[in-house]
Write an enzyme that holds these catalytic residues in place. Structure first.
Site, short mmCIF file in Angstrom:
data_model
loop_
_atom_site.label_atom_id
_atom_site.label_comp_id
_atom_site.label_asym_id
_atom_site.label_seq_id
_atom_site.Cartn_x
_atom_site.Cartn_y
_atom_site.Cartn_z
N GLU A 17 0.81 -1.21 0.00
CA GLU A 17 0.00 0.00 0.00
C GLU A 17 0.85 1.26 0.00
O GLU A 17 0.51 2.26 -0.67
CB GLU A 17 -0.93 0.01 1.22
CG GLU A 17 -2.00 -1.07 1.21
CD GLU A 17 -1.58 -2.36 1.89
OE1 GLU A 17 -2.45 -3.13 2.33
OE2 GLU A 17 -0.35 -2.61 1.97
N GLU A 490 13.66 -6.77 -22.04
CA GLU A 490 13.18 -7.56 -20.90
C GLU A 490 11.71 -7.35 -20.59
O GLU A 490 11.27 -7.41 -19.43
CB GLU A 490 14.04 -7.30 -19.66
CG GLU A 490 15.51 -7.57 -19.90
CD GLU A 490 16.37 -7.32 -18.67
OE1 GLU A 490 15.82 -7.17 -17.56
OE2 GLU A 490 17.61 -7.28 -18.83
N ARG A 521 10.50 1.16 -4.24
CA ARG A 521 10.99 -0.01 -4.98
C ARG A 521 10.93 -1.24 -4.08
O ARG A 521 11.56 -1.29 -3.02
CB ARG A 521 12.41 0.24 -5.46
CG ARG A 521 13.14 -0.97 -6.01
CD ARG A 521 12.59 -1.45 -7.31
NE ARG A 521 13.46 -2.47 -7.90
CZ ARG A 521 13.04 -3.41 -8.73
NH1 ARG A 521 11.78 -3.46 -9.10
NH2 ARG A 521 13.89 -4.28 -9.22
N CYS A 522 10.15 -2.24 -4.49
CA CYS A 522 10.01 -3.48 -3.75
C CYS A 522 10.41 -4.65 -4.65
O CYS A 522 10.23 -4.60 -5.87
CB CYS A 522 8.58 -3.69 -3.27
SG CYS A 522 7.98 -2.39 -2.18
N TRP A 567 19.96 -12.44 -3.64
CA TRP A 567 18.65 -11.80 -3.72
C TRP A 567 17.50 -12.80 -3.64
O TRP A 567 16.39 -12.49 -4.06
CB TRP A 567 18.57 -10.95 -4.99
CG TRP A 567 19.39 -9.70 -4.87
CD1 TRP A 567 20.11 -9.28 -3.80
CD2 TRP A 567 19.58 -8.71 -5.89
NE1 TRP A 567 20.74 -8.09 -4.07
CE2 TRP A 567 20.43 -7.71 -5.35
CE3 TRP A 567 19.12 -8.55 -7.18
CZ2 TRP A 567 20.83 -6.59 -6.07
CZ3 TRP A 567 19.51 -7.43 -7.91
CH2 TRP A 567 20.34 -6.46 -7.37
N ASP A 605 24.82 -10.27 -15.00
CA ASP A 605 24.81 -9.24 -13.96
C ASP A 605 25.19 -9.82 -12.61
O ASP A 605 24.62 -10.83 -12.17
CB ASP A 605 23.42 -8.61 -13.84
CG ASP A 605 23.10 -7.69 -14.99
OD1 ASP A 605 24.04 -7.27 -15.69
OD2 ASP A 605 21.91 -7.37 -15.19
N HIS A 647 27.58 -6.43 -14.72
CA HIS A 647 27.14 -5.12 -14.23
C HIS A 647 27.06 -5.15 -12.72
O HIS A 647 26.60 -6.13 -12.13
CB HIS A 647 25.76 -4.77 -14.80
CG HIS A 647 25.17 -3.54 -14.18
ND1 HIS A 647 25.73 -2.30 -14.34
CD2 HIS A 647 24.09 -3.37 -13.37
CE1 HIS A 647 25.00 -1.41 -13.67
NE2 HIS A 647 24.01 -2.04 -13.06
N CYS A 649 25.94 -2.37 -9.47
CA CYS A 649 25.38 -1.04 -9.21
C CYS A 649 25.27 -0.78 -7.73
O CYS A 649 25.03 -1.68 -6.94
CB CYS A 649 24.00 -0.91 -9.85
SG CYS A 649 22.78 -2.10 -9.28
N HIS A 700 17.79 6.25 -11.21
CA HIS A 700 16.85 6.20 -10.11
C HIS A 700 16.24 7.57 -9.80
O HIS A 700 15.41 7.70 -8.91
CB HIS A 700 17.53 5.65 -8.86
CG HIS A 700 17.87 4.19 -9.00
ND1 HIS A 700 19.07 3.77 -9.51
CD2 HIS A 700 17.15 3.08 -8.75
CE1 HIS A 700 19.09 2.44 -9.55
NE2 HIS A 700 17.95 2.00 -9.09
#
Length: 773
Positions: A17, A490, A521-522, A567, A605, A647, A649, A700
């Site tokens: 939410e 993608e 960002r989730c 992740w 990546d 990559h 980041c 971002h």
């Protein structure tokens, strides 16, 4: 009586939410008043969960509109000049300009640097401090939330980032100086905060000092003593919270600080619990983090209870029970996951369930636990044993393949210097070649297409036709922009890890298992519960189709083994290195299939390589050895003509640059636009041998960079990296941006590359520039 509490609770809401409300506010579709009302509703739900689980306090101050480190900076009045703040209250839009570079009101400005929170996938915004930095209590939000909880009938335990850790995380700007010279000024504000909390009737305040699990210079160890001797006069009881690792050489320091209680992470460092209980003065409580706040497996409650009972013998009523860290790092509620099979669901515990585990352990530690508690403990023990013995965890073919691992080479056939010449002959590229990191905007239409297909509302043929159309449009857009190395965009991918996990055996997926990465960002990490294998090709069909649409080189896109590992919510019944090897073998097969399909450039990546680095330096090399080997295992089977990219980041890797070089990727692309070019310093001191693409603009932020800014960044890069080895690219994927932002930004990027080609038209010019530096 044992006290039960939590260090923090997820702030995004069970159905994200907060994410949707934030994005509506940023786009002008929701008012600030509506956003604040939604926030109050979420906080109330969170506190109610804690009460229902039987916790003695509710955490207040763990809720944030973006990031708790940024909240602390706002509390202290640390707002860089470029955001146009003139003192007083740090209003919501000033706060969002610091976070995103833009807000509904106020002038855009370069956002604060985003980087990883210790060894997690959560990102925080770096505080920026100057030598003459002033500090002042500059927001009442914490006090308002305390009152909010009290009015609702809860007993609040405010949660604040500790002063020393905040200063440790801060970045000196305007010239180097000793940040510790600012400590007394920081403590002045913390003292005011604690006094106001005392006036509000607060008994306990939690100060998070995770920096204590790091290798600290002596001056910073001394700073903890200075800080807490200054704050001991506060009229509240201080709970010093540490987590993410063991205190080790800082254990006696932490035990002896003048605070009322200490929290230790007994999940990350179980062996330290006995020492902490022994060394802690008899006047202090010990909060034991016995339930994992970072993974989603159900706690072995009987084992946890045995540990707590041993501590209870020494501590008595001075024992508190809690999660290891804030529950920010796990999803909200497992009971929403009705699509999971019963057995797998029973293995899981999300934030709400972890609160229940804490409450159950509290009841079990009572002098006479009730019969229901005993039954619940036995049931939990049975489930924990059942997971570890389940045949679903093991695949004999995968185990046999691991046994043959020594037969596979980890090195490319030729060194980079020779490969580079071969690759340039196979695919001639101009100087300063341009590319993107992989993803393009995930529009509402793309997300709806995936949703319709997932729900069976369109056929497989319709789905593929729609994705093909998106790929065609993305390829055409890149050609129109004159980008040199293209990607397919993608459109078929929901997330860079989840997409691959969905196609690999050994993974399971949730519907609502969202975790905040930063701001709105989730991510929804896969549940990696068993041996990993690849039943069939995962990306070849779309890469081959995209390549058929253009004469320009098409780059295949994969997520690397260490990033998939870091992740995901990973099984805990075998070493992480072994799980990484399994993923690497599956991805190696995909790399070879892409090459066989004619894809001559493949990006693997490893955005999370640095994230998995142990917090203590003595453990770094062991991790780096197996992590880099996992990448090399993935990439080493291809021919010399095939160019491998990777990559990374928002990760500081200056101190592991030698290991990055050992990965031997032909091209590495990195973030440099938001980090104030600090990552480029790694290449000033280390002669990195391969090609590098320093990210030239911050994806971002919605701000569109100028050609001049990109040219300046690339010229700075060319002072430390030979110009003939520089690529030009954004600093991350573009999925979160809109096309109206992406197209002008990429046009500026291509223009910047062309400016550089004119300025350094000859190899001699590039060589001279490097020598002059």
């Amino acid at each position: 009586m044992t006290v039960a509490h939590s260090l923090g609770f997820p702030r995004i809401g069970a159905r994200r939410e907060l994410k949707f409300a934030l994005e509506e506010y940023w786009s002008g579709q929701r008012s600030a008043a509506d956003l604040q009302q939604l926030a109050r509703s979420l906080r109330l739900q969170n506190w109610q969960h804690q009460r229902e689980a039987g916790l003695d306090f509710v955490s207040v101050g763990d809720f944030s509109f973006y990031d708790q480190v940024l909240d602390t900076s706002a509390l202290l009045g640390v707002v860089p000049e470029r955001f146009g703040w003139n003192g007083g209250d740090v209003d919501l839009d000033t706060y969002f300009r610091m976070a995103r570079g833009r807000a509904p009101s106020g002038q855009p400005a370069a956002a604060c640097t985003l980087t990883k929170w210790f060894d997690t996938n959560y990102h925080y915004l770096e505080p920026e401090v100057t030598a003459d930095q002033t500090f002042a209590l500059s927001t009442d939000r914490l006090f308002e939330q305390v009152a909010e909880a009290q009015v609702a009938g809860f007993t609040p335990k405010p949660v604040l980032l500790g002063p020393v850790t905040w200063l440790w995380l801060a970045r000196a700007v305007g010239g180097e100086f000793d940040r510790l010279t600012l400590l007394e000024r920081v403590l002045d504000v913390y003292a005011q905060v604690l006094d106001r909390l005392a006036e509000a009737g607060v008994e306990w305040v939690q100060l998070d000092e995770p920096a204590l699990v790091l290798d600290l210079p002596q001056a910073w160890r001394t700073a903890f003593e200075q800080a807490y001797h200054r704050l001991k006069a506060a009229r509240v009881k201080l709970l010093l919270a540490t987590y993410f690792g063991g205190l080790e050489d800082n254990l006696t320091l932490a035990c002896n600080l003048p605070v009322a209680g200490l929290h230790v992470d007994a999940v990350s460092a179980p062996d330290e619990l006995t020492l902490a209980a022994d060394w802690l003065p008899s006047c202090k409580i010990l909060s034991v983090g016995i339930v994992s706040g970072r993974n989603i497996w159900r706690t072995d409650l009987q084992a946890a209870l045995n540990t707590l009972k041993a501590a209870q013998v020494k501590l008595g009523d001075r024992l508190w029970v809690a999660p290891s860290c804030s529950l920010l790092h796990v999803p909200v509620d497992r009971d929403q996951e009705t699509d999971l099979d019963t057995e797998l669901q029973s293995w899981l515990s999300f934030a709400v369930q972890k609160l229940g585990e804490i409450g159950l352990l509290k009841r079990a530690l009572a002098d006479q636990p009730d019969a229901v508690t005993e039954v619940e403990l036995q049931a939990a023990a049975k489930i924990a044993r059942g997971r570890l013995s389940s045949p679903r965890l093991h695949n004999e073919a995968v185990r046999n393949r691991l046994a043959e691992l020594a037969k596979l080479p980890l090195a490319r056939e030729l060194p980079f210097s020779e490969r580079h010449a071969i690759q340039q002959m196979a695919r001639p590229l101009p100087a300063f070649p341009t590319t993107t990191i992989g993803s393009f905007p995930q529009t509402a239409d793309i997300r709806q297409t995936r949703r319709d297909f997932r729900q069976g509302e369109i056929s497989a043929a319709d789905y593929e036709a729609r994705i093909e159309a998106e790929i065609e449009a993305t390829v055409a857009a890149q050609e129109a922009l004159d980008i040199d190395v293209l990607v397919h965009g993608e459109a078929e991918r929901n997330d860079m890890v989840e997409y691959f996990g969905e196609q690999l055996d050994g993974f399971a997926f949730t519907r609502f298992g969202w975790v905040q990465s930063y701001g709105s960002r989730c991510v929804k990490p896969p549940v990696l519960f068993g041996d990993v294998s690849r039943p069939q090709a995962m990306t070849v069909r779309w890469a081959r189709y995209a390549a058929s649409l253009t004469n320009r080189p098409m780059k295949g896109m994969l997520t690397g083994p260490v990033t998939i590992l870091n992740w995901s919510f990973v099984r805990d019944d075998q070493p992480r290195a072994q799980t990484a090897q399994q993923i690497a073998l599956a991805l190696r097969d995909e790399v070879l299939d892409l090459e066989a399909a004619g894809i001559g450039i493949i990006q693997i990546d490893e955005a999370a390589l640095r994230e998995g680095l142990p917090l203590r330096r003595r453990a770094w090399q062991q991790y780096l050895d197996w992590a880099v080997d996992a990448f090399r295992l993935t990439a080493s089977g291809v021919a010399s003509e095939t160019q491998i990219h990777t990559h990374m980041c928002y990760s500081q890797f200056n101190d592991i640059i030698a290991s990055i070089a050992r990965m031997d990727a032909d091209v590495i692309t990195i973030e440099t636009s938001r980090s104030d070019k600090r990552l480029l310093n790694a290449f000033r001191d280390f002669d990195y041998p391969n090609d590098i693409g320093p990210g030239v603009y911050d994806i971002h932020s919605p701000n569109i960079p100028s050609v001049e800014a990109m040219v300046e960044l690339l010229e700075n890069a060319a002072k430390v990296i030979p110009a003939q080895r520089l690529w030009v690219n954004p600093d991350c994927g573009l999925k979160t941006r809109r096309w109206e932002e992406v197209q002008p930004a990429l046009a500026a990027m291509v223009s910047a590359a062309k400016v550089l080609r004119q300025r350094f038209a000859g190899a001699g010019d590039a060589k001279r520039l490097t020598e002059d530096a």
